[in-house]
Design a protein around this motif. Structure first.
Motif, PDB file in Angstrom:
ATOM      1  N   PRO A 108       0.876  -1.091  -0.120  1.00  0.00           N
ATOM      2  CA  PRO A 108       0.062   0.247   0.060  1.00  0.00           C
ATOM      3  C   PRO A 108       0.994   1.183   0.125  1.00  0.00           C
ATOM      4  N   ILE A 109       1.532   1.529  -1.052  1.00  0.00           N
ATOM      5  CA  ILE A 109       2.321   2.626  -1.115  1.00  0.00           C
ATOM      6  C   ILE A 109       2.198   2.916  -2.685  1.00  0.00           C
ATOM      7  N   THR A 110       2.305   4.616  -2.525  1.00  0.00           N
ATOM      8  CA  THR A 110       2.037   5.389  -3.816  1.00  0.00           C
ATOM      9  C   THR A 110       3.006   5.402  -4.951  1.00  0.00           C
ATOM     10  N   GLU A 111       3.280   5.015  -5.612  1.00  0.00           N
ATOM     11  CA  GLU A 111       4.361   4.948  -6.432  1.00  0.00           C
ATOM     12  C   GLU A 111       4.766   6.606  -6.701  1.00  0.00           C
ATOM     13  N   LEU A 112       5.954   6.853  -6.690  1.00  0.00           N
ATOM     14  CA  LEU A 112       6.759   7.877  -7.200  1.00  0.00           C
ATOM     15  C   LEU A 112       7.876   7.747  -8.392  1.00  0.00           C
ATOM     16  N   GLY A 113       8.080   6.426  -8.688  1.00  0.00           N
ATOM     17  CA  GLY A 113       8.440   5.835 -10.204  1.00  0.00           C
ATOM     18  C   GLY A 113       7.737   6.875 -11.778  1.00  0.00           C
ATOM     19  N   THR A 114       7.823   6.505 -12.844  1.00  0.00           N
ATOM     20  CA  THR A 114       8.174   7.370 -14.366  1.00  0.00           C
ATOM     21  C   THR A 114       7.986   6.758 -15.136  1.00  0.00           C
ATOM     22  N   SER A 115       8.081   5.430 -15.030  1.00  0.00           N
ATOM     23  CA  SER A 115       8.326   4.133 -16.041  1.00  0.00           C
ATOM     24  C   SER A 115       6.641   4.663 -16.384  1.00  0.00           C
ATOM     25  N   ALA A 116       7.217   4.056 -17.518  1.00  0.00           N
ATOM     26  CA  ALA A 116       6.063   3.330 -18.587  1.00  0.00           C
ATOM     27  C   ALA A 116       5.180   2.398 -18.304  1.00  0.00           C
ATOM     28  N   TRP A 117       5.251   1.669 -17.329  1.00  0.00           N
ATOM     29  CA  TRP A 117       4.754   0.484 -16.850  1.00  0.00           C
ATOM     30  C   TRP A 117       3.894   0.629 -15.067  1.00  0.00           C
ATOM     31  N   GLN A 118       4.090   1.850 -14.767  1.00  0.00           N
ATOM     32  CA  GLN A 118       4.040   2.426 -13.877  1.00  0.00           C
ATOM     33  C   GLN A 118       2.473   2.224 -13.201  1.00  0.00           C
ATOM     34  N   SER A 119       2.602   1.962 -11.958  1.00  0.00           N
ATOM     35  CA  SER A 119       1.079   1.735 -11.356  1.00  0.00           C
ATOM     36  C   SER A 119       0.027   2.497 -11.768  1.00  0.00           C
ATOM     37  N   GLN A 120      -0.599   1.471 -12.081  1.00  0.00           N
ATOM     38  CA  GLN A 120      -2.237   1.944 -12.467  1.00  0.00           C
ATOM     39  C   GLN A 120      -3.456   2.055 -11.413  1.00  0.00           C
ATOM     40  N   GLN A 121      -3.027   1.736 -10.381  1.00  0.00           N
ATOM     41  CA  GLN A 121      -3.868   0.947  -9.466  1.00  0.00           C
ATOM     42  C   GLN A 121      -3.277   1.889  -7.790  1.00  0.00           C
ATOM     43  N   PRO A 122      -4.482   3.685  -7.271  1.00  0.00           N
ATOM     44  CA  PRO A 122      -3.659   4.720  -6.887  1.00  0.00           C
ATOM     45  C   PRO A 122      -3.713   3.804  -5.634  1.00  0.00           C
ATOM     46  N   GLY A 123      -2.165   4.736  -4.788  1.00  0.00           N
ATOM     47  CA  GLY A 123      -2.012   3.781  -3.352  1.00  0.00           C
ATOM     48  C   GLY A 123      -1.337   2.849  -3.427  1.00  0.00           C
TER      49      GLY A 123
ATOM     50  N   PHE B  64      10.019   4.781  -5.551  1.00  0.00           N
ATOM     51  CA  PHE B  64      11.192   5.152  -6.634  1.00  0.00           C
ATOM     52  C   PHE B  64      11.363   3.652  -6.948  1.00  0.00           C
ATOM     53  N   TYR B  65      11.355   2.254  -6.407  1.00  0.00           N
ATOM     54  CA  TYR B  65      11.294   1.416  -6.313  1.00  0.00           C
ATOM     55  C   TYR B  65      11.228   0.407  -7.621  1.00  0.00           C
ATOM     56  N   ASP B  66      12.020   0.247  -8.427  1.00  0.00           N
ATOM     57  CA  ASP B  66      11.129  -1.025  -9.753  1.00  0.00           C
ATOM     58  C   ASP B  66      12.075  -2.012  -9.820  1.00  0.00           C
ATOM     59  N   PHE B  67      11.861  -3.058 -10.338  1.00  0.00           N
ATOM     60  CA  PHE B  67      12.873  -4.464 -10.079  1.00  0.00           C
ATOM     61  C   PHE B  67      13.107  -3.910 -11.565  1.00  0.00           C
ATOM     62  N   ASN B  68      14.486  -5.081 -11.629  1.00  0.00           N
ATOM     63  CA  ASN B  68      15.392  -4.731 -12.102  1.00  0.00           C
ATOM     64  C   ASN B  68      15.362  -5.957 -13.414  1.00  0.00           C
ATOM     65  N   ASP B  69      14.782  -5.254 -14.674  1.00  0.00           N
ATOM     66  CA  ASP B  69      14.623  -7.016 -15.602  1.00  0.00           C
ATOM     67  C   ASP B  69      16.064  -6.745 -15.747  1.00  0.00           C
ATOM     68  N   GLN B  70      16.740  -6.424 -15.724  1.00  0.00           N
ATOM     69  CA  GLN B  70      18.045  -7.269 -16.301  1.00  0.00           C
ATOM     70  C   GLN B  70      17.855  -8.750 -15.454  1.00  0.00           C
ATOM     71  N   LEU B  71      17.636  -8.767 -14.482  1.00  0.00           N
ATOM     72  CA  LEU B  71      17.553 -10.282 -12.762  1.00  0.00           C
ATOM     73  C   LEU B  71      16.929 -11.526 -14.012  1.00  0.00           C
ATOM     74  N   ILE B  72      16.049 -10.602 -14.688  1.00  0.00           N
ATOM     75  CA  ILE B  72      14.638 -11.770 -15.225  1.00  0.00           C
ATOM     76  C   ILE B  72      14.955 -13.376 -16.025  1.00  0.00           C
ATOM     77  N   GLY B  73      16.247 -12.766 -16.970  1.00  0.00           N
ATOM     78  CA  GLY B  73      17.459 -14.222 -17.528  1.00  0.00           C
ATOM     79  C   GLY B  73      17.970 -14.821 -16.846  1.00  0.00           C
ATOM     80  N   ASP B  74      18.707 -14.413 -15.434  1.00  0.00           N
ATOM     81  CA  ASP B  74      19.471 -15.114 -14.299  1.00  0.00           C
ATOM     82  C   ASP B  74      18.283 -15.854 -13.350  1.00  0.00           C
ATOM     83  N   GLY B  75      17.575 -15.104 -13.200  1.00  0.00           N
ATOM     84  CA  GLY B  75      16.339 -15.845 -11.762  1.00  0.00           C
ATOM     85  C   GLY B  75      16.047 -17.379 -13.435  1.00  0.00           C
ATOM     86  N   ILE B  76      15.474 -17.084 -14.631  1.00  0.00           N
ATOM     87  CA  ILE B  76      15.006 -17.737 -14.933  1.00  0.00           C
ATOM     88  C   ILE B  76      16.216 -18.853 -15.727  1.00  0.00           C
ATOM     89  N   ALA B  77      17.694 -18.734 -15.494  1.00  0.00           N
ATOM     90  CA  ALA B  77      18.303 -19.798 -16.452  1.00  0.00           C
ATOM     91  C   ALA B  77      18.888 -20.438 -14.267  1.00  0.00           C
TER      92      ALA B  77
END
Length: 386
Positions: free
Chosen positions: A77-92, A359-372
């Protein structure tokens, strides 16, 4: 073995979709639908509803051991302050802890393992609701997780700011602290703010109590013990010229040893019962359901380390690191099944924002590492007979 670029792109798209539409604990319906639809399309046996919105996909591929891989699905339950193209569409509401990434990685790992099938045994892909303070893991256990899906071992991964991206850290023993949350009510006698002698002031008692509780780790425990006592909320009063009748304090206790945990709880209760009395105030404390220490089993922790050494190399594997004083309800699963919980580093060219930061956002660089890594863990723990 490299993960196909097409799968990494698909997992990244899932991650962005989940980030844009985050859901709080026990409300992860949209997330669970995405997970269940994909697992069903892979031909896995899919079970829904355990722990409320939990999803479990089972992949059987011949005889052999049975293991579980767990990802958490809920947001904060945090209001996102990041500005990515995929930022939260759910207020709060936002994914400020990377559970969107964990879910996408495990879903992609299920996809890859269902396609390649270079293992012999059974894998349960466990998508857990309500990790953040709500005890989704405990509820899944109570509703029969290990009865309905018996396992030889269970594993969980969490992204970790502070470690280089793709590095892996794991311990034998404590990995994360226990969690106890509490609500303290101080009751005095309300009166006019200009005439404090006609009442009993719970605000002053609360101020003294906040400071007194900090002496527990500093003066009542050995310096070698690990404990954190934090007051995180203070509520009381309605008018600026009225001393209130009640003040409520809320907070948490984190410990790495069970005996220290019990001692700290007892000391807090002593302070709450006795410190307010000279102020003419009474104190009561209510403990909220918490989590035990996330304590890795030695054999499974060593398995994670050995797989990491063989896939990442010794310079990227961190063994017996300092545990975190944060908490994790995967601990409840580890109380009922051998297993291990480990961290996957999140820091890229610049350090990641902290977990639970707006302002946190998951680092997508980890996706390949995690799957592997999930793929390698399954294939090495469930080897095909030669």
């Amino acid at each position: 073995m490299s993960v196909p670029d097409t799968l990494i792109k698909e997992a990244t798209a899932w991650r962005h979709q989940l980030h844009a539409w985050p859901e709080l604990g026990y409300n992860e319906q949209r997330t669970a639908d995405l997970v269940a639809q994909q697992l069903t399309a892979l031909g896995l046996q899919v079970h829904r509803g355990l722990g409320g919105t939990g999803v479990i996909g089972t992949l059987e591929n011949g005889p052999g051991p049975v293991i579980g891989l767990r990802a958490d699905m809920d947001a904060l339950p945090i209001t996102e302050l990041g500005t990515s193209a995929w930022q939260s569409q759910q207020p709060g509401v936002m994914h400020a802890c990377g559970h969107d990434g964990h879910t996408a990685i495990l879903l992609a790992a299920a996809t890859l393992l269902a396609q390649t099938r270079r293992f012999s045994g059974t894998v349960h892909f466990i998508f857990q609701p309500a990790e953040e303070n709500l005890g989704g893991a405990r509820r899944m256990v109570e509703e029969g997780l290990f009865t309905l899906f018996p396992m030889d071992a269970i594993y969980a991964m969490h992204n970790w700011p502070g470690l280089p991206a793709g590095d892996l850290a794991v311990n034998s023993g404590a990995m994360m602290a226990s969690l106890d949350a509490f609500a303290i009510t101080l009751t005095g006698t309300s009166c006019h703010a200009a005439m404090p002698e006609s009442g009993a002031d719970p605000v002053v008692a609360a101020a003294e109590l906040v400071l007194a509780l900090q002496t527990i780790p500093a003066r009542r425990l050995s310096p070698l013990a690990s404990a954190v006592v934090s007051i995180t909320q203070i509520n009381g009063g309605e008018a600026i010229n009225v001393i209130p009748e009640r003040v409520q304090l809320r907070g948490t206790v984190r410990c790495l040893q069970a005996d220290v945990r019990q001692k700290v709880r007892g000391l807090i209760e002593d302070f709450v019962n006795n410190l307010p009395q000279p102020f003419g105030v009474t104190g009561e404390i209510a403990w909220l359901p918490g989590y035990p220490v996330t304590h890795n089993h030695a054999v499974q922790a060593e398995q994670v380390r050995d797989v990491a050494l063989s896939t990442l190399g010794a310079d990227r594997v961190h063994w017996q690191v300092n545990p975190s004083m944060a908490s994790e309800d995967f601990a409840c699963m580890l109380q009922h099944c051998p297993g291990a919980y480990f961290w996957l580093g999140a820091d890229g060219a610049t350090p990641s924002r902290p977990l639970h930061n707006a302002f946190y956002d998951f680092n997508d660089q980890l996706i390949g590492d995690g799957i592997a890594f999930w793929q390698q863990l399954v294939e090495q723990l469930l080897p095909v007979s030669r």
